[in-house]
Write a protein that holds these residues in place. Structure first.
Motif, PDB file in Angstrom:
ATOM      1  N   TRP A  61      38.511 -83.277  55.712  1.00  0.00           N
ATOM      2  CA  TRP A  61      39.803 -83.632  56.305  1.00  0.00           C
ATOM      3  C   TRP A  61      40.896 -82.690  55.842  1.00  0.00           C
ATOM      4  CZ3 TRP A  61      39.889 -85.870  60.615  1.00  0.00           C
ATOM      5  CH2 TRP A  61      38.967 -86.856  60.945  1.00  0.00           C
ATOM      6  N   ASP A  62      40.811 -82.235  54.604  1.00  0.00           N
ATOM      7  CA  ASP A  62      41.783 -81.265  54.112  1.00  0.00           C
ATOM      8  C   ASP A  62      41.688 -79.973  54.916  1.00  0.00           C
ATOM      9  OD1 ASP A  62      43.773 -80.255  52.185  1.00  0.00           O
ATOM     10  OD2 ASP A  62      42.118 -78.957  51.542  1.00  0.00           O
ATOM     11  N   CYS A  63      40.475 -79.542  55.186  1.00  0.00           N
ATOM     12  CA  CYS A  63      40.295 -78.331  56.005  1.00  0.00           C
ATOM     13  C   CYS A  63      40.866 -78.540  57.403  1.00  0.00           C
ATOM     14  CB  CYS A  63      38.821 -77.973  56.114  1.00  0.00           C
ATOM     15  SG  CYS A  63      38.080 -77.368  54.600  1.00  0.00           S
ATOM     16  N   ARG A  64      40.638 -79.709  57.937  1.00  0.00           N
ATOM     17  CA  ARG A  64      41.114 -80.005  59.292  1.00  0.00           C
ATOM     18  C   ARG A  64      42.626 -80.090  59.353  1.00  0.00           C
ATOM     19  NH1 ARG A  64      41.753 -85.061  62.334  1.00  0.00           N
ATOM     20  NH2 ARG A  64      41.685 -84.508  64.530  1.00  0.00           N
ATOM     21  N   ASN A  65      43.207 -80.773  58.398  1.00  0.00           N
ATOM     22  CA  ASN A  65      44.638 -81.037  58.470  1.00  0.00           C
ATOM     23  C   ASN A  65      45.513 -79.966  57.827  1.00  0.00           C
ATOM     24  OD1 ASN A  65      44.236 -83.506  59.791  1.00  0.00           O
ATOM     25  ND2 ASN A  65      43.867 -84.540  57.853  1.00  0.00           N
ATOM     26  N   ASN A  66      45.032 -79.318  56.786  1.00  0.00           N
ATOM     27  CA  ASN A  66      45.895 -78.419  56.012  1.00  0.00           C
ATOM     28  C   ASN A  66      45.471 -76.954  56.033  1.00  0.00           C
ATOM     29  OD1 ASN A  66      47.380 -80.694  55.202  1.00  0.00           O
ATOM     30  ND2 ASN A  66      45.976 -81.069  53.516  1.00  0.00           N
ATOM     31  N   GLN A  67      44.256 -76.693  56.475  1.00  0.00           N
ATOM     32  CA  GLN A  67      43.776 -75.314  56.409  1.00  0.00           C
ATOM     33  C   GLN A  67      43.463 -74.728  57.779  1.00  0.00           C
ATOM     34  OE1 GLN A  67      40.701 -74.844  53.444  1.00  0.00           O
ATOM     35  NE2 GLN A  67      41.678 -76.318  52.094  1.00  0.00           N
ATOM     36  N   GLY A  68      43.903 -75.392  58.825  1.00  0.00           N
ATOM     37  CA  GLY A  68      43.815 -74.808  60.153  1.00  0.00           C
ATOM     38  C   GLY A  68      42.485 -74.947  60.862  1.00  0.00           C
ATOM     39  N   ALA A  69      41.635 -75.877  60.462  1.00  0.00           N
ATOM     40  CA  ALA A  69      40.374 -76.095  61.179  1.00  0.00           C
ATOM     41  C   ALA A  69      40.684 -76.963  62.399  1.00  0.00           C
ATOM     42  CB  ALA A  69      39.339 -76.741  60.268  1.00  0.00           C
ATOM     43  N   ASP A  70      41.352 -76.360  63.385  1.00  0.00           N
ATOM     44  CA  ASP A  70      41.884 -77.119  64.512  1.00  0.00           C
ATOM     45  C   ASP A  70      41.095 -76.931  65.800  1.00  0.00           C
ATOM     46  OD1 ASP A  70      42.577 -74.503  64.804  1.00  0.00           O
ATOM     47  OD2 ASP A  70      44.712 -74.865  65.117  1.00  0.00           O
ATOM     48  N   THR A  71      39.962 -76.275  65.733  1.00  0.00           N
ATOM     49  CA  THR A  71      39.069 -76.167  66.882  1.00  0.00           C
ATOM     50  C   THR A  71      37.684 -76.639  66.440  1.00  0.00           C
ATOM     51  OG1 THR A  71      38.340 -73.916  66.377  1.00  0.00           O
ATOM     52  CG2 THR A  71      40.324 -74.144  67.746  1.00  0.00           C
ATOM     53  N   GLU A  72      36.823 -76.930  67.410  1.00  0.00           N
ATOM     54  CA  GLU A  72      35.470 -77.359  67.064  1.00  0.00           C
ATOM     55  C   GLU A  72      34.765 -76.303  66.219  1.00  0.00           C
ATOM     56  OE1 GLU A  72      33.241 -78.416  70.513  1.00  0.00           O
ATOM     57  OE2 GLU A  72      34.577 -80.060  71.041  1.00  0.00           O
ATOM     58  N   GLU A  73      34.932 -75.056  66.584  1.00  0.00           N
ATOM     59  CA  GLU A  73      34.268 -73.978  65.867  1.00  0.00           C
ATOM     60  C   GLU A  73      34.734 -73.902  64.411  1.00  0.00           C
ATOM     61  OE1 GLU A  73      35.789 -73.640  68.804  1.00  0.00           O
ATOM     62  OE2 GLU A  73      34.205 -73.034  70.199  1.00  0.00           O
ATOM     63  N   LYS A  74      36.042 -73.994  64.217  1.00  0.00           N
ATOM     64  CA  LYS A  74      36.594 -73.929  62.855  1.00  0.00           C
ATOM     65  C   LYS A  74      36.185 -75.150  62.034  1.00  0.00           C
ATOM     66  CE  LYS A  74      40.639 -71.154  64.048  1.00  0.00           C
ATOM     67  NZ  LYS A  74      42.117 -71.162  64.145  1.00  0.00           N
ATOM     68  N   LEU A  75      36.125 -76.323  62.679  1.00  0.00           N
ATOM     69  CA  LEU A  75      35.728 -77.532  61.963  1.00  0.00           C
ATOM     70  C   LEU A  75      34.261 -77.467  61.559  1.00  0.00           C
ATOM     71  CD1 LEU A  75      36.564 -80.245  60.844  1.00  0.00           C
ATOM     72  CD2 LEU A  75      36.057 -81.261  63.077  1.00  0.00           C
TER      73      LEU A  75
END
Length: 65
Positions: free
Chosen positions: A13-27
């Motif tokens: 969740w930290d990656c998603r919310n604070n580190q820019g994992a905002d696409t399926e690929e990045k997540l």
């Protein structure tokens, strides 16, 4: 959920919310990176690091329990 699986989910969740994992690929990339850091590993020949498949499956089970 175990403490280990809670820490794993918090890291995702930290990656998603604070580190820019905002696409399926990045997540997916973030999940793989955090899993590689979380799952038990061993040093093998030729400087390879081997992830423990059973430990990864155990982590997956801990998340849904």
């Amino acid at each position: 959920m175990t403490e280990r699986s809670e820490n794993f989910m918090k890291a995702i969740w930290d990656c998603r919310n604070n580190q820019g994992a905002d696409t399926e690929e990045k997540l997916v990339s973030a999940i793989l990176q955090v899993a590689a850091e979380t799952v038990r590993s061993y040093n093998a020949q030729d400087n390879l690091i081997v992830l423990d498949k059973n430990d990864m499956l155990q982590l997956a089970q801990e998340i849904v329990e």
